[in-house]
Design a protein around this motif. Structure first.
Motif: not given
Lengths: 244, 216
Positions: A33, A36-37, A40, A44, A143, A146, A148-151
């Motif tokens: 792999t 591929r890594v 990626n 990005r 890019v 981390r 808070t998801p959604g905030l």
């Protein structure tokens, strides 16, 4: 032959064989792999930078297929480095990506540089783009984060990053976002510090709305952008203008 | 007397793990990742597939090697085996789902120390034939997964108003997203309620069965 499973030689031999066998398995997967890594990681970066300049090129950055992103990056972006005069940063050079209008590389669209700093939970990384004269923002893209998801995590969404773009600001009746070095003691840009009261307000032309409910992340983004834009502005004189 | 675990064979092991001995409801194991990765269904699904792979494959491997593994170093061998399968998942995820790997990557690594995997290997796989170990590992993985997907279903729909990233229809008319469901605290509430419902149901059923047995 009956093996004595308690004999130290058996135990040692067993562990050696088992470890070698399983480690070989991991190495095999890793090798299979690796390409591929690496691809990626490269994609990005390419996509982030192409997305920054896509609206200026009249293209939709998010919808572009991978092949087209690679093609645009190779044709229109020139990677380089600027010497950073800021000794506190610990970084002697700043990576800079100069973007051109076309393959011929005659007219500069702008320049992008990496931005990085601590977020509310973990480091935030991204790229910031400015106009060829280095005076106004063209956009920002994140890019790595981390928050808070959604905030705070919404800093990667267009609803937030568009607030830095000249065409969005024009549509909303705001001035383009100025990123020149300000007067002593002022910030280059202000995120969520209220609407400027007039042309003399230091926030005039430098203000961006924060994300509701994500004050800490907004402040972290303001801090890291100010720090890295300042560093870029300190280094820009020699680099960008020479290319022009 | 033989412990009940050792008597359980074949597919029966699968069903025991799904409900009666469910790792989350009954054994309350693997809670750390259950709380951490369940705010989006797709992330949860990938985490669950990773855990199913790790429990099943390590159960099979430990069972295959059980006759040869020296008892004194059996736990070292078990951890080595789990680590190998988990690292494989980690590498594959980094290669094929890099964006999700950035979010749940640290928790994937933590599968190595997940009590469910170690527990099944030590209690079951190291004492049973390959077939039974396979079903037991698979059952523990699926048992963990369906609880996690249930928690993620509640959290994503209430917190983001979407399922697997697809927005629920006409959401703005009837729902205002609950930020708490997105935050780790939301997982505590949902998981606690889920465990409460499942346990009271099971306890009631057991009490009824006992009453029946006593009445005879």
């Amino acid at each position: 032959v009956k093996l004595d499973k308690k004999h130290p030689a058996y135990v040692l031999g067993y562990m050696v064989v088992i470890s070698a066998l399983f480690t070989a398995g991991i190495v095999a997967v890793q090798i299979a792999t690796a390409d591929r890594v690496e691809r990626n990681e490269r994609m990005r970066k390419y996509r982030a930078i192409v997305t920054l300049f896509a609206p200026s090129w009249k293209l939709k950055g998010g919808a572009l297929p991978d092949d087209r992103v690679v093609e645009l990056f190779r044709q229109r972006i020139v990677e380089g480095e600027l010497a950073s005069p800021d000794p506190r940063g610990g970084r002697a050079t700043i990576k800079v990506y100069r973007a051109f209008e076309s393959e011929e590389k005659r007219k500069l669209t702008g320049a992008a540089f990496p931005v990085r700093g601590n977020g509310f939970w973990a480091p935030i990384e991204g790229y910031f783009a400015v106009t060829p004269d280095g005076k106004e923002a063209l956009g920002v893209v994140f890019v790595e984060q981390r928050e808070t998801p959604g905030l705070g995590g919404r800093i990667t969404e267009k609803a937030f990053t568009n607030r830095f773009r000249p065409e969005w600001r024009k549509e909303k009746g705001k001035e383009p976002l100025e990123v020149t070095l300000p007067d002593q003691g002022q910030k280059i840009i202000y995120i969520g510090r209220g609407e400027p009261t007039g042309a003399k307000d230091p926030r005039h032309g430098r203000s961006v709305d924060a994300i509701t409910g994500a004050t800490q992340t907004s402040m972290a983004v303001e801090r890291l952008l100010n720090q890295d834009i300042r560093r870029f502005q300190g280094a820009v004189d020699e680099g960008l203008r020479r290319v022009e | 007397m033989t412990p009940p675990q050792a008597q359980t064979k074949g597919t029966q092991a699968l069903f025991t793990q799904l409900w009666e001995e469910n790792p989350i409801f009954r054994q309350v194991l693997g809670i750390c990742s259950a709380l951490a990765v369940t705010n989006l269904m797709f992330n949860t699904l990938l985490m669950c597939l990773g855990l199913i792979w790790a429990t099943t494959m390590s159960s099979v491997t430990v069972s295959l090697l059980r006759e040869y593994t020296p008892p004194r170093v059996r736990m070292m061998v078990q951890v080595l085996i789990i680590a190998v399968y988990v690292i494989m998942v980690d590498i594959a995820m980094r290669a094929y789902y890099p964006d999700i790997h950035r979010v749940i990557g640290p928790y994937v690594g933590l599968i190595i120390t997940n009590c469910i995997v170690m527990g099944r290997l030590e209690v079951f796989a190291s004492k049973n034939p390959v077939g039974a170990a396979f079903w037991d590992g698979l059952g523990a993985g699926i048992g963990y997964s369906f609880v996690l997907l249930f928690v993620a279903f509640i959290r994503e729909s209430m917190g983001f108003g979407s399922l697997f990233g697809f927005e629920l229809p006409a959401l703005e008319r009837w729902w205002h997203s609950w930020t708490i469901m997105v935050m780790p605290a939301g997982a505590f509430f949902v998981l606690a309620i889920a465990i409460w419902i499942a346990r009271s149901y099971t306890l009631r059923r057991e009490a009824k069965a006992e009453q029946k047995a006593g009445g005879k």
